[in-house]
Design a protein around this motif. Structure first.
Motif, PDB file in Angstrom:
ATOM      1  N   PHE A 193       0.911  -1.337  -0.080  1.00  0.00           N
ATOM      2  CA  PHE A 193       0.079  -0.078   0.181  1.00  0.00           C
ATOM      3  C   PHE A 193       0.924   1.299   0.192  1.00  0.00           C
ATOM      4  N   LEU A 194       0.273   2.505  -0.494  1.00  0.00           N
ATOM      5  CA  LEU A 194       1.075   3.659   0.087  1.00  0.00           C
ATOM      6  C   LEU A 194       0.687   3.917   1.396  1.00  0.00           C
ATOM      7  N   PRO A 195       1.851   4.802   1.987  1.00  0.00           N
ATOM      8  CA  PRO A 195       1.803   5.014   3.377  1.00  0.00           C
ATOM      9  C   PRO A 195       0.199   5.510   3.891  1.00  0.00           C
ATOM     10  N   ASP A 196      -0.221   6.479   3.027  1.00  0.00           N
ATOM     11  CA  ASP A 196      -1.676   7.087   3.675  1.00  0.00           C
ATOM     12  C   ASP A 196      -2.487   5.699   3.392  1.00  0.00           C
ATOM     13  N   GLU A 197      -2.732   4.910   2.501  1.00  0.00           N
ATOM     14  CA  GLU A 197      -3.715   3.971   2.358  1.00  0.00           C
ATOM     15  C   GLU A 197      -3.256   2.934   3.735  1.00  0.00           C
ATOM     16  N   GLN A 198      -2.041   2.684   4.053  1.00  0.00           N
ATOM     17  CA  GLN A 198      -1.516   1.920   5.227  1.00  0.00           C
ATOM     18  C   GLN A 198      -2.304   2.315   6.348  1.00  0.00           C
ATOM     19  N   ALA A 199      -2.025   3.722   6.593  1.00  0.00           N
ATOM     20  CA  ALA A 199      -2.749   4.406   8.034  1.00  0.00           C
ATOM     21  C   ALA A 199      -4.105   4.063   7.839  1.00  0.00           C
ATOM     22  N   PHE A 200      -4.924   4.256   6.669  1.00  0.00           N
ATOM     23  CA  PHE A 200      -6.353   4.230   6.634  1.00  0.00           C
ATOM     24  C   PHE A 200      -6.688   2.647   6.966  1.00  0.00           C
ATOM     25  N   LYS A 201      -6.083   1.680   6.504  1.00  0.00           N
ATOM     26  CA  LYS A 201      -6.487   0.289   6.538  1.00  0.00           C
ATOM     27  C   LYS A 201      -6.165   0.027   8.009  1.00  0.00           C
ATOM     28  N   CYS A 202      -5.128   0.425   8.662  1.00  0.00           N
ATOM     29  CA  CYS A 202      -4.938   0.175  10.027  1.00  0.00           C
ATOM     30  C   CYS A 202      -5.807   0.913  10.978  1.00  0.00           C
ATOM     31  N   MET A 203      -6.316   1.979  10.472  1.00  0.00           N
ATOM     32  CA  MET A 203      -7.358   2.801  11.527  1.00  0.00           C
ATOM     33  C   MET A 203      -8.690   1.890  11.394  1.00  0.00           C
ATOM     34  N   LEU A 204      -8.959   1.368  10.088  1.00  0.00           N
ATOM     35  CA  LEU A 204     -10.479   1.093   9.647  1.00  0.00           C
ATOM     36  C   LEU A 204     -10.500  -0.145  10.359  1.00  0.00           C
ATOM     37  N   LEU A 205      -9.454  -1.127  10.412  1.00  0.00           N
ATOM     38  CA  LEU A 205      -9.647  -2.543  10.931  1.00  0.00           C
ATOM     39  C   LEU A 205      -8.397  -2.810  11.496  1.00  0.00           C
ATOM     40  N   PRO A 206      -8.305  -2.495  12.842  1.00  0.00           N
ATOM     41  CA  PRO A 206      -6.793  -2.233  13.452  1.00  0.00           C
ATOM     42  C   PRO A 206      -6.563  -3.900  14.195  1.00  0.00           C
ATOM     43  N   THR A 207      -7.502  -4.696  13.994  1.00  0.00           N
ATOM     44  CA  THR A 207      -7.167  -5.991  14.581  1.00  0.00           C
ATOM     45  C   THR A 207      -7.042  -7.131  13.095  1.00  0.00           C
ATOM     46  N   VAL A 208      -7.132  -6.420  12.004  1.00  0.00           N
ATOM     47  CA  VAL A 208      -6.852  -7.175  10.876  1.00  0.00           C
ATOM     48  C   VAL A 208      -5.293  -6.600  10.190  1.00  0.00           C
ATOM     49  N   PHE A 209      -5.270  -5.388  10.009  1.00  0.00           N
ATOM     50  CA  PHE A 209      -3.929  -4.760   9.426  1.00  0.00           C
ATOM     51  C   PHE A 209      -3.112  -4.236  10.366  1.00  0.00           C
ATOM     52  N   SER A 210      -1.775  -4.410  10.132  1.00  0.00           N
ATOM     53  CA  SER A 210      -0.552  -3.591  10.747  1.00  0.00           C
ATOM     54  C   SER A 210       0.546  -3.367  10.183  1.00  0.00           C
TER      55      SER A 210
END
Length: 107
Positions: free
Chosen positions: A48-65
């Motif tokens: 992912f791009l860093p901003d996409e990573q931040a969004f995914k980690c914020m949206l689904l913190p138990t799934v993405f890191s």
């Protein structure tokens, strides 16, 4: 609920994707790697791009890191497959796949 076979099926349905070994993992790539599947099939890493990573980690913190170290700072993100829905997995793969497409040559 997603798993390694679900990831493989969706990734290989994306135009131009090939599957090949990448160290101890399986890589999915077009012009470059965009996702890798862990040997146990329980997690995957996505480009992912860093901003996409931040969004995914914020949206689904138990799934993405973020992947630890410099790779994570570049946007590489780990996703746990079991708690991920197929819709979330498809979105993650399509997002990462777009970053792996060949650059267009401007004439």
């Amino acid at each position: 609920m997603a798993n390694g076979e679900t990831l493989r099926r969706i990734a290989l349905s994306l135009d131009g994707t090939t599957e090949r070994p990448h160290f101890d993992r399986i890589a999915f790539r077009v012009a470059r790697n965009y996702a890798t599947l862990a040997p146990d099939g329980l997690s995957a890493n996505f480009r992912f791009l860093p901003d996409e990573q931040a969004f995914k980690c914020m949206l689904l913190p138990t799934v993405f890191s973020p992947v630890p170290n410099a790779w994570g700072k570049q946007g590489w993100t780990q996703g746990l497959l079991e708690p991920m829905t197929e819709v979330d997995l498809k979105d993650a793969l399509e997002t990462a796949w777009r970053h792996a497409l060949p650059k267009r040559r401007h004439r």
